[in-house]
Write a protein that holds these residues in place. Structure first.
Motif, mmCIF file in Angstrom:
data_model
loop_
_atom_site.group_PDB
_atom_site.id
_atom_site.type_symbol
_atom_site.label_atom_id
_atom_site.label_comp_id
_atom_site.label_asym_id
_atom_site.label_seq_id
_atom_site.Cartn_x
_atom_site.Cartn_y
_atom_site.Cartn_z
ATOM 1 N N GLY A 59 0.820 -1.203 0.000
ATOM 2 C CA GLY A 59 0.000 0.000 0.000
ATOM 3 C C GLY A 59 0.850 1.247 0.000
ATOM 4 N N PHE A 60 0.337 2.280 -0.620
ATOM 5 C CA PHE A 60 0.989 3.585 -0.592
ATOM 6 C C PHE A 60 0.008 4.576 0.010
ATOM 7 C CE2 PHE A 60 3.974 1.679 -3.385
ATOM 8 C CZ PHE A 60 5.113 2.452 -3.320
ATOM 9 N N TYR A 61 0.416 5.249 1.083
ATOM 10 C CA TYR A 61 -0.402 6.309 1.666
ATOM 11 C C TYR A 61 0.265 7.630 1.351
ATOM 12 C CZ TYR A 61 -2.720 9.330 4.936
ATOM 13 O OH TYR A 61 -3.416 10.381 5.474
ATOM 14 N N LEU A 62 -0.431 8.476 0.606
ATOM 15 C CA LEU A 62 0.157 9.732 0.165
ATOM 16 C C LEU A 62 -0.693 10.895 0.652
ATOM 17 C CD1 LEU A 62 0.710 8.703 -3.548
ATOM 18 C CD2 LEU A 62 2.404 8.622 -1.751
ATOM 19 N N VAL A 63 -0.011 11.952 1.069
ATOM 20 C CA VAL A 63 -0.693 13.192 1.413
ATOM 21 C C VAL A 63 -0.133 14.271 0.511
ATOM 22 C CG1 VAL A 63 -1.254 14.824 3.233
ATOM 23 C CG2 VAL A 63 -0.884 12.443 3.805
ATOM 24 N N SER A 64 -1.021 15.045 -0.080
ATOM 25 C CA SER A 64 -0.570 16.113 -0.957
ATOM 26 C C SER A 64 -1.057 17.447 -0.418
ATOM 27 C CB SER A 64 -1.133 15.899 -2.363
ATOM 28 O OG SER A 64 -0.908 17.047 -3.146
ATOM 29 N N ASP A 65 -0.218 18.481 -0.572
ATOM 30 C CA ASP A 65 -0.678 19.825 -0.240
ATOM 31 C C ASP A 65 -0.982 20.607 -1.509
ATOM 32 O OD1 ASP A 65 1.857 20.041 -1.129
ATOM 33 O OD2 ASP A 65 2.663 21.123 0.594
ATOM 34 N N GLY A 66 -1.147 19.912 -2.603
ATOM 35 C CA GLY A 66 -1.499 20.554 -3.856
ATOM 36 C C GLY A 66 -0.308 20.924 -4.710
ATOM 37 N N GLY A 67 0.888 20.596 -4.248
ATOM 38 C CA GLY A 67 2.080 21.002 -4.969
ATOM 39 C C GLY A 67 2.641 19.894 -5.849
ATOM 40 N N THR A 68 3.897 20.110 -6.284
ATOM 41 C CA THR A 68 4.532 19.150 -7.180
ATOM 42 C C THR A 68 5.253 18.045 -6.418
ATOM 43 O OG1 THR A 68 6.468 20.564 -7.248
ATOM 44 C CG2 THR A 68 4.871 20.829 -9.018
ATOM 45 N N LYS A 69 5.217 18.120 -5.082
ATOM 46 C CA LYS A 69 5.875 17.091 -4.284
ATOM 47 C C LYS A 69 4.873 16.512 -3.294
ATOM 48 C CE LYS A 69 10.279 19.481 -4.328
ATOM 49 N NZ LYS A 69 11.183 20.315 -3.562
ATOM 50 N N PRO A 70 5.064 15.256 -2.901
ATOM 51 C CA PRO A 70 4.186 14.735 -1.849
ATOM 52 C C PRO A 70 4.504 15.423 -0.519
ATOM 53 C CG PRO A 70 5.436 12.961 -2.912
ATOM 54 C CD PRO A 70 6.029 14.245 -3.369
ATOM 55 N N TYR A 71 3.454 15.679 0.267
ATOM 56 C CA TYR A 71 3.681 16.236 1.602
ATOM 57 C C TYR A 71 4.074 15.128 2.559
ATOM 58 C CZ TYR A 71 2.769 18.498 6.058
ATOM 59 O OH TYR A 71 2.893 18.982 7.324
ATOM 60 N N ARG A 72 3.421 13.991 2.432
ATOM 61 C CA ARG A 72 3.787 12.810 3.211
ATOM 62 C C ARG A 72 3.656 11.608 2.296
ATOM 63 N NH1 ARG A 72 6.040 9.447 5.597
ATOM 64 N NH2 ARG A 72 5.505 8.407 7.527
ATOM 65 N N TYR A 73 4.560 10.701 2.461
ATOM 66 C CA TYR A 73 4.644 9.560 1.558
ATOM 67 C C TYR A 73 4.940 8.363 2.433
ATOM 68 C CZ TYR A 73 6.943 6.836 -2.236
ATOM 69 O OH TYR A 73 7.332 5.898 -3.129
#
Lengths: 184, 373
Positions: free
Chosen positions: B318-332
Motif C-alpha cells: 500500500g501507498f499512503y500519500l498526502v498532498s498539499d497541492g504542490g509538485t511534491k508529496p507532503y507525506r509519503y
C-alpha cells in the motif's frame, strides 16, 4: 504419498538427469539459455534498454541539440546532472551548454531525463561497458564524453531515432559566430 | 539458567546475520537457544535503510517512481503499479483500457518470477543447494529479458506512469509474451515433479513454523502467508483494482499454515497467474496506453490524501500519500508486505530447532529493500 518411499526423490533426480543430458544436444540450444562468451562476443541489448544518457548532435559537435534549458537537471531524481549555459562576451545566453556533466556514480539509469527533454537531445545509450579506472574524476562524464552523433543514435536505436527525426522541430539559436564553443 | 533435563545447561545467544547467507539479505536475528531449541527470537532490521519515504517527500511525484523499483527489487512492476494507483486515485486520472491490461500482464509475470524464486530460495535454505533455484532463475531470466525489451531495464523497470504505462507493447513484444506464457505450464509441471514429492523436503517442512489463522488476522499478515493459514483474502478479489474483475481465477487457500502450505500456495498461485495471463493476452484491446491528460512535468496532485493497495506477490503493498497541492508529496508512506509479515517471525519459530528458523524465514519470502526501505 503414493508409490514407494523415496519415489519423490527419484522423480526429482530424473528431472535433473533429463536436463543434464539434454544440455548436451545442440538442437535444444535455441530453447536453452546459453552463456555469452563475453569479451569475444558481446550481447546485443534490446533497443529500449538504457544504460547511461548521451547527448545527440547533428553533423558536427558544434551543432548539438541541447539548448541548456535545464529541464533534465531539474527533473533528474538523484540530481546527477549539472549544466551551465554558455554566454557570449556581453552575457547573452547562447542556448547551448558550456558545462554539462553527469555523474556516473550517482545516475540510476531511470531514463527520466530522456523522457522530459523537449528537444530530443538527451537519450539513453545501450553501452554497458562503463567501468573506469578511477573512482572520482573518471566517473564524471563531461560534455565531450557525452556528445554522440545522430548516426550513432540511429545505429543503436533505429526505430526510435527514425521516429525522432520525423517529429523533431529544428532548434533556433543565435549565430554561433559570437564565441566558438569551448572558449570562455 | 537451567535446562529442562537433569543436566544443568545454559541458554546461548546467537546472532544470525546480518550477512549470513540464509538470511535473505542484510537481516539479523538475535536468537536465544536452549540446546538447539529456539526460546526467543528478535528480528533486527534497518541495515538497508535508504530513506525512501523522506527522499520521496523532497522529489517530484514522478521522481520517486524509479525509487519505488528499489523497494522490492524482485517485483519492480508491482511497486510501480501501487504507487501509480495511489496517485491516480488522488488525481482521478483514468487509465486507458489497454494500459490496464498491460499492467495486469506485467504484474502477473512479476508474480510468476517472484514465486518461482521464493520457492527456489526456500529449497536453498533447506540445503538443496542451488539446483531448484537455478531452475527458477532460468525461467526468471526469460521474463527479465521480456521486461528489458519492453521497459528498457531488467529489474529497475520504471515502466508505469500516472495514467497508464510508458511505452506500448508492440507486436514483437506481444509475441514474446505469448511465447513466455506458453512455456510456463510445462515448466510448472517440471518444477512440481522436481520438488513436490521430495521426502526430505516434506519431512523438513510439514508441521514446521505453523502460523495460526487468528494470529495471521490479528497481525494483519497478507498475501500467500495469510492464505496459507486459511485466510481467504486476496486484494485482487476484494478490491478488484484495475481490470481484475474480468478474469476468471481462483484463490488457493491453505489449511495448516505451516512452511509446506506456504510453499504449496505459491505453487498453486503460479498456476492461477498463468490462467490470468492467458486471458489477458487473449483479450487485450488496441488503443492508447497513456491517458491524454497525463503529463510528466509540473505534475500536481490536488490537496488531500489517498491510500491505494494492490496484491503484490508478497502481500498487500500500500501507498499512503498526502498532498498539499504542490509538485511534491507532503507525506509519503509505504506499507510493505514483507515488513509486516516479518512481525510474526518469533511466534512461528518458538519451540523449533535453529535449523528450522532458516526455513521459516525463507517461507516468509522477504526482500530487505522493502523491509528497511
Amino acid at each position: 504419498m503414493n508409490g514407494f518411499p523415496g519415489k519423490g526423490l527419484l522423480d526429482g533426480l530424473l528431472v535433473t538427469a533429463k536436463n543434464f543430458v539434454g544440455s548436451y544436444f545442440d538442437g535444444h540450444r535455441k530453447e536453452r539459455l546459453f552463456t555469452w562468451q563475453y569479451p569475444e562476443e558481446r550481447m546485443k541489448l534490446p533497443e529500449r534498454s538504457r544504460t547511461f544518457p548521451f547527448l545527440v548532435y547533428d553533423g558536427s559537435p558544434e551543432n548539438l541539440r541541447c539548448t541548456a534549458c535545464k529541464i533534465c537537471e531539474a527533473e533528474c531524481p538523484p540530481q546527477c546532472i549539472y549544466i551551465v549555459m554558455d554566454r557570449d562576451a556581453h552575457g547573452k545566453p547562447l542556448h547551448r551548454p558550456k558545462v554539462f556533466t553527469i555523474d556516473t556514480s550517482v545516475c540510476m539509469q531511470c531514463g527520466i531525463c530522456a523522457e522530459v527533454c523537449p528537444f530530443d537531445s538527451i537519450k539513453m545509450d545501450c553501452d554497458f561497458e562503463r567501468s573506469r579506472p578511477g573512482r572520482f574524476g573518471e566517473l564524471l562524464a563531461h560534455l565531450s564524453d557525452l556528445l554522440k552523433s545522430n548516426e550513432y543514435y540511429h545505429q543503436i536505436k533505429p526505430a526510435e531515432a527514425a521516429r525522432v527525426d520525423a517529429t523533431r522541430r529544428p532548434i533556433k539559436r543565435p549565430p554561433a559566430a559570437a564565441a566558438p564553443p569551448g572558449k570562455k | 539458567m537451567s535446562g529442562t533435563g537433569f543436566i544443568e545447561t545454559q541458554t546461548l545467544e546467537v546472532s544470525l546475520g546480518p550477512q549470513h547467507p540464509s538470511t535473505h539479505g542484510v537481516f539479523r536475528m538475535d536468537v536465544v537457544l536452549e540446546g538447539e531449541t529456539v526460546v526467543k527470537l528478535k528480528p533486527v532490521m534497518g541495515y538497508l535503510h535508504r530513506n525512501h519515504e523522506k527522499l520521496a517527500e523532497n522529489m517530484t511525484w514522478l521522481g520517486s517512481m524509479p525509487y519505488t523499483d528499489r523497494l522490492d527489487y524482485f517485483c519492480s512492476m508491482t511497486n510501480n503499479w501501487a504507487y501509480a494507483l495511489a496517485v491516480e486515485k488522488m488525481t482521478g486520472l483514468k487509465v486507458p483500457e489497454r494500459a490496464e491490461y498491460i499492467r495486469v500482464i506485467m504484474a502477473e509475470l512479476t508474480r510468476l518470477l517472484n514465486h518461482a524464486c521464493a520457492i527456489g530460495f526456500l529449497f536453498s535454505d533447506c540445503g538443496a543447494w542451488f539446483t531448484p533455484i537455478l531452475y527458477a532463475l532460468r525461467e526468471r531470466e526469460r521474463i527479465l529479458d521480456f521486461f528489458e525489451t519492453v521497459s528498457g531495464a531488467r529489474m529497475m523497470c520504471n515502466y508505469m506512469r500516472f495514467g497508464g504505462v510508458r511505452v506500448d507493447l508492440d507486436d514483437a513484444a506481444m509475441a514474446m509474451a505469448r511465447d513466455l506464457v506458453a512455456r510456463w505450464p510445462a515448466f510448472l509441471d517440471e518444477f512440481e515433479k522436481l520438488l513436490l514429492g521430495n521426502e526430505v523436503f516434506l519431512a523438513r517442512t510439514q508441521g514446521v513454523g505453523i502460523l495460526p489463522r487468528e494470529l495471521a488476522i490479528n497481525a494483519s499478515i497478507s498475501g500467500p502467508m495469510a492464505r496459507a493459514s486459511g485466510v481467504e483474502y486476496d486484494i485482487r478479489k476484494v478490491d478488484k483494482y484495475g481490470v481484475y474483475d474480468r478474469f476468471d481465477f481462483r484463490v488457493p487457500v491453505g489449511e495448516r499454515g505451516d512452511v509446506f502450505d506456504r510453499f504449496m500456495i505459491r505453487l498453486l498461485e503460479m498456476r492461477e497467474s498463468v490462467k490470468i495471463l492467458q486471458q489477458a493476452l487473449r483479450d487485450i484491446p488496441p488503443g492508447p496506453v497513456l491517458a491524454p491528460e497525463a503529463k510528466l512535468r509540473n505534475f500536481k496532485v490536488p490537496a488531500g490524501d489517498g491510500y491505494a493497495r494492490i496484491e503484490a506477490p508478497k502481500g498487500e503493498l500500500g501507498f499512503y500519500l498526502v498532498s498539499d497541492g504542490g509538485t511534491k508529496p507532503y507525506r509519503y508512506h509505504v506499507r510493505p508486505p514483507s515488513f509486516i509479515n516479518l512481525t510474526v517471525l518469533e511466534d512461528m519459530c518458538l519451540g523449533h530447532k535453529v535449523a528450522d528458523v532458516v526455513i521459516i524465514l525463507g517461507s516468509v519470502d522477504i526482500v530487505l529493500g522493502e523491509v528497511d526501505r
